[in-house]
Design a protein around this motif. Structure first.
Motif, PDB file in Angstrom:
ATOM      1  N   LYS A  43      13.630   7.837  -0.647  1.00 41.03           N
ATOM      2  CA  LYS A  43      13.958   6.414  -0.688  1.00 41.03           C
ATOM      3  C   LYS A  43      13.063   5.736  -1.716  1.00 41.03           C
ATOM      4  O   LYS A  43      11.995   6.242  -2.062  1.00 41.03           O
ATOM      5  CB  LYS A  43      13.716   5.787   0.691  1.00 41.03           C
ATOM      6  N   HIS A  44      13.489   4.574  -2.134  1.00 43.60           N
ATOM      7  CA  HIS A  44      12.695   3.829  -3.115  1.00 43.60           C
ATOM      8  C   HIS A  44      11.275   3.588  -2.583  1.00 43.60           C
ATOM      9  O   HIS A  44      10.299   3.648  -3.338  1.00 43.60           O
ATOM     10  CB  HIS A  44      13.373   2.503  -3.439  1.00 43.60           C
ATOM     11  N   GLU A  45      11.187   3.350  -1.270  1.00 42.92           N
ATOM     12  CA  GLU A  45       9.873   3.057  -0.691  1.00 42.92           C
ATOM     13  C   GLU A  45       8.966   4.288  -0.607  1.00 42.92           C
ATOM     14  O   GLU A  45       7.809   4.173  -0.209  1.00 42.92           O
ATOM     15  CB  GLU A  45      10.013   2.430   0.698  1.00 42.92           C
ATOM     16  N   ASP A  46       9.473   5.448  -0.974  1.00 47.56           N
ATOM     17  CA  ASP A  46       8.622   6.638  -1.065  1.00 47.56           C
ATOM     18  C   ASP A  46       7.871   6.693  -2.390  1.00 47.56           C
ATOM     19  O   ASP A  46       7.034   7.578  -2.592  1.00 47.56           O
ATOM     20  CB  ASP A  46       9.461   7.915  -0.912  1.00 47.56           C
ATOM     21  N   THR A  47       8.170   5.763  -3.279  1.00 45.70           N
ATOM     22  CA  THR A  47       7.483   5.710  -4.559  1.00 45.70           C
ATOM     23  C   THR A  47       5.989   5.482  -4.340  1.00 45.70           C
ATOM     24  O   THR A  47       5.591   4.529  -3.679  1.00 45.70           O
ATOM     25  CB  THR A  47       8.058   4.587  -5.436  1.00 45.70           C
ATOM     26  N   ALA A  48       5.172   6.380  -4.893  1.00 48.27           N
ATOM     27  CA  ALA A  48       3.723   6.305  -4.690  1.00 48.27           C
ATOM     28  C   ALA A  48       3.057   7.414  -5.487  1.00 48.27           C
ATOM     29  O   ALA A  48       3.733   8.323  -5.997  1.00 48.27           O
ATOM     30  CB  ALA A  48       3.377   6.469  -3.212  1.00 48.27           C
ATOM     31  N   VAL A  49       1.749   7.346  -5.550  1.00 48.89           N
ATOM     32  CA  VAL A  49       0.964   8.484  -6.015  1.00 48.89           C
ATOM     33  C   VAL A  49       0.655   9.341  -4.787  1.00 48.89           C
ATOM     34  O   VAL A  49       0.174   8.826  -3.771  1.00 48.89           O
ATOM     35  CB  VAL A  49      -0.345   8.048  -6.695  1.00 48.89           C
ATOM     36  N   TYR A  50       0.969  10.607  -4.865  1.00 50.30           N
ATOM     37  CA  TYR A  50       0.771  11.530  -3.753  1.00 50.30           C
ATOM     38  C   TYR A  50      -0.470  12.378  -4.009  1.00 50.30           C
ATOM     39  O   TYR A  50      -0.626  12.938  -5.099  1.00 50.30           O
ATOM     40  CB  TYR A  50       2.001  12.413  -3.568  1.00 50.30           C
ATOM     41  N   TYR A  51      -1.312  12.460  -2.981  1.00 49.40           N
ATOM     42  CA  TYR A  51      -2.581  13.163  -3.090  1.00 49.40           C
ATOM     43  C   TYR A  51      -2.645  14.337  -2.120  1.00 49.40           C
ATOM     44  O   TYR A  51      -2.225  14.230  -0.969  1.00 49.40           O
ATOM     45  CB  TYR A  51      -3.743  12.220  -2.767  1.00 49.40           C
ATOM     46  N   CYS A  52      -3.217  15.408  -2.587  1.00 47.92           N
ATOM     47  CA  CYS A  52      -3.551  16.563  -1.765  1.00 47.92           C
ATOM     48  C   CYS A  52      -4.988  16.377  -1.287  1.00 47.92           C
ATOM     49  O   CYS A  52      -5.844  15.907  -2.057  1.00 47.92           O
ATOM     50  CB  CYS A  52      -3.402  17.810  -2.639  1.00 47.92           C
TER      51      CYS A  52
END
Length: 126
Positions: A87-96
């Motif tokens: 979804k558009h709201e999943d837009t983010a920087v993803y970190y491990c």
């Protein structure tokens, strides 16, 4: 030296899928719990999912359950996040991230994770 390197981010249309990868270099893998977090612009970093390196037990944030799947490949020292129905709201920087496995897998506090990658950008177009 603990090192976590994410990859696999990019631009995807809403409803699409993406797989993020985290290459892990840890002192003693069996003693760590690994996790994925994300941070959208102007928002705090939030927990996405966690997995115990040794047993593969998993835990998800409520909003991710059913759409995201965390996994690890012990032979390759890799962790993954499979994301579906984006979804558009999943837009983010993803970190491990990684922390000692002491304590419950349900620990989601950012400050309790000791090691972090540099992040990978995921952009979902609506």
């Amino acid at each position: 030296q603990v090192r976590l390197v994410e990859s696999g981010g990019g631009l995807v249309q809403a409803g699409g899928s993406l797989r993020l990868s985290c290459a892990a270099s840890l002192r003693t893998f069996s003693t760590y719990t690994m996790g994925w977090f994300r941070q959208a612009p102007g928002k705090e970093r939030e927990f996405v999912a966690a997995i115990t390196w040794s047993g593969g037990d998993t835990y998800y944030a409520d909003s991710m359950t059913g759409r995201f799947t965390i996994s690890r490949d012990k032979a390759k020292n890799m962790m993954y996040l499979h994301m579906n129905s984006l979804k558009h709201e999943d837009t983010a920087v993803y970190y491990c991230a990684a922390r000692s496995s002491l304590g419950s897998i349900t620990i989601t506090t950012v400050g309790l994770f000791d090691y972090w990658g540099q992040g990978t950008q995921v952009t979902v177009s609506s």
